[in-house]
Write an enzyme that holds these catalytic residues in place. Structure first.
Site, PDB file in Angstrom:
ATOM      1  N   HIS A  51      59.162  22.821  62.622  1.00 49.91           N
ATOM      2  CA  HIS A  51      57.832  23.425  62.731  1.00 49.91           C
ATOM      3  C   HIS A  51      57.925  24.905  63.073  1.00 49.91           C
ATOM      4  O   HIS A  51      56.965  25.487  63.563  1.00 49.91           O
ATOM      5  CB  HIS A  51      57.002  22.727  63.812  1.00 49.91           C
ATOM      6  CG  HIS A  51      56.358  21.452  63.368  1.00 49.91           C
ATOM      7  ND1 HIS A  51      57.075  20.368  62.954  1.00 49.91           N
ATOM      8  CD2 HIS A  51      55.051  21.092  63.244  1.00 49.91           C
ATOM      9  CE1 HIS A  51      56.241  19.384  62.623  1.00 49.91           C
ATOM     10  NE2 HIS A  51      55.013  19.804  62.780  1.00 49.91           N
ATOM     11  N   GLU A  97      52.236  18.379  49.334  1.00 49.68           N
ATOM     12  CA  GLU A  97      52.505  19.802  49.094  1.00 49.68           C
ATOM     13  C   GLU A  97      52.861  20.078  47.646  1.00 49.68           C
ATOM     14  O   GLU A  97      52.460  21.095  47.065  1.00 49.68           O
ATOM     15  CB  GLU A  97      53.657  20.285  49.984  1.00 49.68           C
ATOM     16  CG  GLU A  97      53.314  20.386  51.467  1.00 49.68           C
ATOM     17  CD  GLU A  97      53.460  19.075  52.206  1.00 49.68           C
ATOM     18  OE1 GLU A  97      53.814  18.054  51.570  1.00 49.68           O
ATOM     19  OE2 GLU A  97      53.213  19.062  53.428  1.00 49.68           O
TER      20      GLU A  97
END
Lengths: 313, 329
Positions: B129, B60
């Site tokens: 999540h 990322e």
């Protein structure tokens, strides 16, 4: 150019001591051969990305000396209009889109500039300059992998000066093997004597040629030494172990002294060299006067430029 | 007008932007595969090639940083983070770099990057999540944050974000992906910073974000049956947010309920409530109500999820509470 950087840095150091400059300044003294050796290979439209110790990169890539001095003084005429100081330098027309102090932060940005060049179909090259401390960050490893995976035209130039602020390399990693990171991620690499400007130039030439030809990225580990402390002009002799001894040894390998000797051998006279020195010193003096006389930024500017106003449709 | 789902609208915006502007490209995890993105990126790689549609390693930091570097040097990247939680690994490029560069360099450098993050909820996926972190990013000067709640806005806000010239966080919600709605064929922009008045009413203003704006539509119908006339604002843009529309509506109704499916403390609802209280306090007839998640991480067990998540019924009960408290005063 190495002298220009050296004399500029010595002046900045003196002005920090005199408390006329207050922004944190991380001096490049002793490492000049790396910026100069690499940037001499580059074109104006190639980009360089630096960090907190980037006065040398800025000058070597063509940044305006007066504008940097004024920036360090925090003046409106500075290259970042007085918003950046020493650690945030910029000269977009020279391919310097920004140097910032977050360690390793501009490494992925350089990868992005290379991706941009590739997608736009140009043969521009991007160069990331960073210290050995930055190789301790995840940014570095992720970026090497990405650049190798997409064969991007980028040079990773690690200036291994054996210090990350006060910690020596030995205190931060088991092995002195930064260059081996390249092989792990599948890119070319080379260890270079970072105090030999000709060696740096030759290594950078090869790497830049390869990048321009679509051959992908290279990691150069340029071994050098930080003469001054992490920040400011002091020598910081108390950090690490045997710094006094190491520093004396490295000062014998002064990149400017070595080039001077080489030029002498090639028949350039001492008179010619001291004339260059005087010219550069005068240029730095002019820059200091310019910075002193420049106005500070306008208070009304405080809220400007948080967002870009231009819209490219 | 033809209808698309929310996910199809996102996909169409990408395709039209990629066709219109060679500077646009997409990078992120899972962009070649519907596993994370549903139909919202379907077959873009086949249509535009894998040089421009880049499915990346789980890096990322480097992919977001690379998109920022590309943006600074003339491209218009869209970065895709299949869960907003994953995007935190790119906090340095987003917050330290993208947000700062225009200001830091006095406008000589700009960062026209769109960073797309998906919020998921439920499905027993748990604390890492499921986070809705819009407030964290809205806090930072230099970033813009949008959260479309309809297919029309999902398309128009993505187009506006790519053309904006600044770093824009585009946050979509997986639970909206199948929502249908009218979507024009053309390339059009929904202006960043403008909220949408979804329904006029006189009793109470409900300001809702993203998924809660869809839930609010259901709540409004229930409340209407009970004789309560709600004015509904879909905020759409979290930063900047539409002060004018919110103030004028609260000026009319005198009551405000804010629904944001994120944690309450320090959140968007807190920001709106504070702004209303400090700017138009005299207009308020009742305390402001907030419908937010409790200040705990998302649980995994379905039973706990049931207790944790909020929806239309929470908006209904909060509106009723606000009305009761104002009738007492």
């Amino acid at each position: 150019m190495m002298l220009r950087i050296r004399i500029f840095e010595e002046m900045v150091g003196a002005l920090v001591t005199a408390n006329e400059i207050r922004t944190p300044c991380h001096l490049y003294i002793g490492q000049e051969a790396i910026a100069v050796g690499v940037c001499t290979v580059l074109r104006q439209d190639d980009t360089v990305w630096g960090g907190h110790r980037s006065h040398g990169h800025y000058l070597a890539k063509g940044g305006d000396l007066k504008a940097m001095m004024a920036e360090i003084f925090g003046k409106a005429t500075g290259c970042a209009h007085g918003r950046g100081g020493s650690m945030h330098l910029v000269a977009p027309a020279q391919g310097i889109f920004g140097t910032v102090p977050l360690v390793a932060a501009t490494i992925p940005l350089a990868v992005g500039a290379a991706l941009s060049a590739k997608l736009r179909g140009t043969d521009q090259v991007a160069v990331a300059f960073f210290g050995d401390g930055a190789t301790d960050e995840g940014h570095f490893h992720e970026s090497l992998n990405l650049a190798a995976l997409y064969r991007l035209p980028v040079l990773f130039v690690c200036e291994n000066n054996f210090y990350s602020t006060h910690l020596t390399l030995k205190e931060r990693r088991v092995k002195d093997n930064i260059v081996e990171s390249a092989a792990l991620h599948g890119l070319a690499s080379l260890v270079v004597d970072g105090n030999d400007v000709v060696a740096v130039y030759q290594a950078a030439s090869q790497a830049v040629d390869r990048a321009r030809a679509g051959g992908g990225p290279t990691l150069l580990e340029c071994r050098t030494y930080r003469w001054r402390g992490h920040v400011g002009p002091a020598l910081d002799l108390e950090v690490g172990q045997n710094r006094q001894r190491d520093l004396s040894e490295w000062m014998q390998k002064d990149p400017i002294m070595r080039l001077r000797e080489r030029l002498r051998e090639e028949g350039i006279s001492d008179a010619d060299l001291s004339e260059i020195e005087q010219r550069v010193a005068a240029e730095v003096d002019v820059a200091v006067s310019f910075a002193r006389q420049s106005p500070p930024p306008d208070e009304n500017e405080l809220l400007h430029h948080v967002y870009a106003s231009r819209r490219g449709a | 007008m033809r209808e698309l789902t929310y996910a199809q609208a996102i996909r169409e915006a990408h395709a039209q932007l990629l066709a219109e502007d060679p500077r646009v490209f997409l990078i992120g995890q899972g962009v070649w595969n519907p596993w994370y993105a549903g139909t919202s990126l379907q077959d873009l790689d086949k249509e535009f090639g894998r040089d421009r549609i880049i499915d990346s390693p789980v890096s990322e930091n480097a992919t977001t940083g690379a998109a920022i570097g590309a943006a600074i040097t003339g491209m218009r990247p869209i970065v895709f983070h299949p869960r907003m939680d994953f995007m935190l690994l790119a906090a340095d490029p987003i917050i330290n770099q993208a947000a700062n560069w225009s200001y830091l360099f006095a406008g000589q450098v700009s960062v026209p990057v769109v960073i797309r993050a998906v919020i998921n909820r439920r499905g027993e996926q748990g604390a890492q999540h499921s986070q809705a972190l819009q407030a964290l990013f809205a806090h930072v000067p230099g970033l813009k944050v949008v959260m479309p709640a309809t297919p029309h806005d999902a398309k128009g806000l993505l187009i506006a974000a790519v053309r904006d010239g600044n770093p824009v966080l585009y946050i979509d919600d997986r639970w909206l992906y199948d929502l249908p709605g009218a979507v024009p064929d053309a390339l059009y922009e929904v202006p960043i910073g403008s909220a949408a008045l979804r329904r006029s009413g006189r009793d109470v203003t409900v300001v809702a974000t993203s998924y809660m704006a869809a839930e609010a539509v259901k709540a409004v119908a229930t409340l209407a049956q009970r004789g309560i006339d709600v004015e509904l604002i879909d905020l759409r843009s979290i930063k900047p947010w539409d002060h004018n529309l919110v103030y004028s509506s609260v000026g009319k109704t005198g009551r405000l309920v804010i629904a944001d499916a994120a944690w309450m403390s320090g959140g968007i609802a807190a920001e709106i409530a504070a702004s209303v209280a400090s700017e138009i306090f005299h207009a308020l007839k009742a305390p402001i109500g907030r419908v937010c998640l409790p200040d705990v991480p998302a649980p995994t067990s379905a039973l706990l999820e049931q207790a944790y998540y909020i929806g239309a019924e929470d908006i209904v009960s909060t509106v009723e509470k606000v009305l009761v408290s104002s009738s007492r005063s």
